[in-house]
Design an enzyme around this catalytic site. Structure first.
Site, PDB file in Angstrom:
ATOM      1  N   GLU A  47       0.844  -1.197   0.000  1.00 18.51           N
ATOM      2  CA  GLU A  47       0.000   0.000   0.000  1.00 18.51           C
ATOM      3  C   GLU A  47       0.876   1.242   0.000  1.00 18.51           C
ATOM      4  OE1 GLU A  47      -2.887  -3.024   1.574  1.00 18.51           O
ATOM      5  OE2 GLU A  47      -0.900  -2.413   2.298  1.00 18.51           O
ATOM      6  N   THR A  48       0.354   2.301  -0.602  1.00 18.77           N
ATOM      7  CA  THR A  48       0.982   3.621  -0.552  1.00 18.77           C
ATOM      8  C   THR A  48      -0.007   4.590   0.065  1.00 18.77           C
ATOM      9  OG1 THR A  48       2.438   3.246  -2.446  1.00 18.77           O
ATOM     10  CG2 THR A  48       1.905   5.523  -1.936  1.00 18.77           C
TER      11      THR A  48
END
Length: 302
Positions: A47-48
């Site tokens: 995830e970012t």
């Protein structure tokens, strides 16, 4: 052409190249959904997190993208964001209010850099499940699930992002897991969860409460190294099923990621009004990403 700072930050780890790597874009103001999705795909972390200013009611706004889709909540990317900002002096210790797709949450940073994320009050529902199907999806011996099933049932647990929680008898069996991604994704769809979190109280470290593994192919993540949202949900699950026979510790310590050579530890505190998940974070990569102009504002789906 946009130029934005981008980092890879290892959450739930005191040293780089361990724990769970999250992308962090500390200034995402003005970027379209398509640009956010493209950056997340380029960085390639599970995830970012994209940080923008809050709207007054909240100090900050965070959105999370996996390489294939937007995710409503991500614990390790939250820990990574605020751990990195605190380490460079961009924020002070203490509490901040964070707006996410699942509502407003509180984040606090201790003087030693430990970041605590308050998640929603846990919801836990014990479910009737075919253990043979679960075992086949995870690639484990069905006996490894049946041995503990009487005392520790399979359940759907959530503090904002639901997981199917599956107890396993021994660490050796958990380590042998060889998941079928399609079967895990079908199982996740059947129970309307993000993924499957399998755990054993047979941990590597004597100080650890349990060892966990999280499989989330529905979000493009075959296995997540160290998972904050799932850890909070599992903390709520353990209280719901009275796993400690009324003698629950004030703080739980979950180890995860060792089978991926990304060891990390999550601190979990189950409190009256919710769950707090905590850990350290360290920056592994800090640079600039070039983002082409994007006329398409649609979120990229898997």
């Amino acid at each position: 052409m946009e130029h934005r700072r981008a980092m890879l930050v290892d959450a739930f780890a005191a040293e780089p190249l361990a724990g769970n790597a999250a992308g962090v874009v500390p200034d995402a103001e003005g970027l379209s959904d398509g640009q956010l999705a493209a950056v997340a795909a380029e960085l390639g972390a599970s995830e970012t997190a994209f940080l923008t200013d809050g709207d007054g009611a909240a100090d900050d706004r965070l959105r999370y993208f996996s390489p294939t889709t937007e995710v409503d909540l991500c614990g390790h990317a939250t820990i990574a964001t605020y751990g990195a900002l605190f380490a460079e002096g961009a924020i002070d210790g203490g509490e901040r209010t964070l707006r996410t797709n699942v509502g407003d949450l509180t984040v606090s940073v201790d003087d030693d850099g430990t970041v605590w994320m308050r998640q929603q009050a846990p919801s836990v529902e014990v479910v009737d499940v075919d253990l043979d199907r679960v075992a086949a999806a995870l690639g484990v011996d069905p006996a490894a699930l049946r041995d503990v099933g009487a005392d520790l049932p399979v359940a759907v647990a959530s503090t904002g992002l639901p997981f199917l929680v599956v107890p396993v008898n021994f660490l050796e069996r958990l380590g042998e897991a060889d998941p079928d991604d399609d079967a895990v994704e079908a199982l996740s769809e059947a129970f309307d969860v993000a993924g499957v979190y399998a755990f054993s109280f047979d941990a590597l470290d004597a100080d650890s409460t349990l060892h966990g593994r999280a499989f989330v192919p529905s979000l493009g993540i075959p296995e997540d190294p160290v998972t904050g949202t799932a850890s909070g949900a599992v903390g709520g699950y353990l209280r719901h099923v009275d796993a400690f026979d009324g003698d629950e510790p004030d703080e739980l310590r979950f180890e995860q990621g060792h089978f991926l050579d990304r060891p990390g530890h999550v601190r979990v505190r189950v409190e009256a009004d919710g769950v707090r998940v905590g850990g350290r974070a360290t920056v592994a990569l800090d640079g600039e990403i070039r983002i082409p102009d994007d006329e398409d504002d649609e979120i990229i789906e898997a």
